[in-house]
Scaffold this motif. Structure first.
Motif, mmCIF file in Angstrom:
data_model
loop_
_atom_site.group_PDB
_atom_site.id
_atom_site.type_symbol
_atom_site.label_atom_id
_atom_site.label_comp_id
_atom_site.label_asym_id
_atom_site.label_seq_id
_atom_site.Cartn_x
_atom_site.Cartn_y
_atom_site.Cartn_z
ATOM 1 N N GLN A 1 -5.334 6.752 -1.584
ATOM 2 C CA GLN A 1 -4.891 5.562 -0.865
ATOM 3 C C GLN A 1 -4.917 4.386 -1.829
ATOM 4 N N ASN B 1 -4.182 0.423 -2.269
ATOM 5 C CA ASN B 1 -3.981 -0.847 -1.587
ATOM 6 C C ASN B 1 -3.895 -1.988 -2.589
ATOM 7 N N SER C 1 0.829 -1.201 0.000
ATOM 8 C CA SER C 1 0.000 0.000 0.000
ATOM 9 C C SER C 1 0.861 1.248 0.000
#
Length: 122
Positions: free
Chosen positions: A82, A84, A17
């Motif tokens: 973000q 991931n 991540s």
């Protein structure tokens, strides 16, 4: 003047991540939707995700749905991505964009950040 400064890229292993940030200045941030794009050499720049100005509605490219999350903090005039469960095919330069167009207050042009490299490799 308008400035968009990305940060947070780097080398990450597959499955890992990373969070990108785009610090904005020089304009009224909460008036504008914001977007993240990415580009690999020899290919066109690809829209990854967009977030609306205030309500926070979001849209994603099919290739990143369920793995990436775009968000914003209007008090910090910053938009985030973000990322991931990263895959090697996510390797690209990631750019922040303030979209241009005709707004109630007048015409505004596109602005881009300088980009930040994300490399997904073991």
């Amino acid at each position: 003047q308008v400035q968009l400064v990305e940060s947070g890229g780097g080398l990450v292993q597959p499955g890992g991540s990373v969070r990108l940030s785009c610090a904005a200045s020089g304009f009224i941030f909460n008036r504008y939707a914001m977007s993240w794009y990415r580009q690999v050499p020899g290919k066109e720049r690809e829209l990854v995700a967009t977030i609306s100005s205030v309500a926070g509605s979001t849209n994603y490219a099919d290739s990143v749905k369920g793995r990436f999350t775009i968000s914003r903090d209007n008090s910090k005039t910053t938009v985030y991505l973000q990322m991931n469960n990263l895959k090697p095919e996510d390797t690209a330069v990631y750019y922040c964009k303030r979209p241009g167009g005709t707004y109630p207050w007048g015409y505004a042009q596109d602005y881009w950040g300088q980009g930040t490299q994300v490399t997904v490799s073991s």
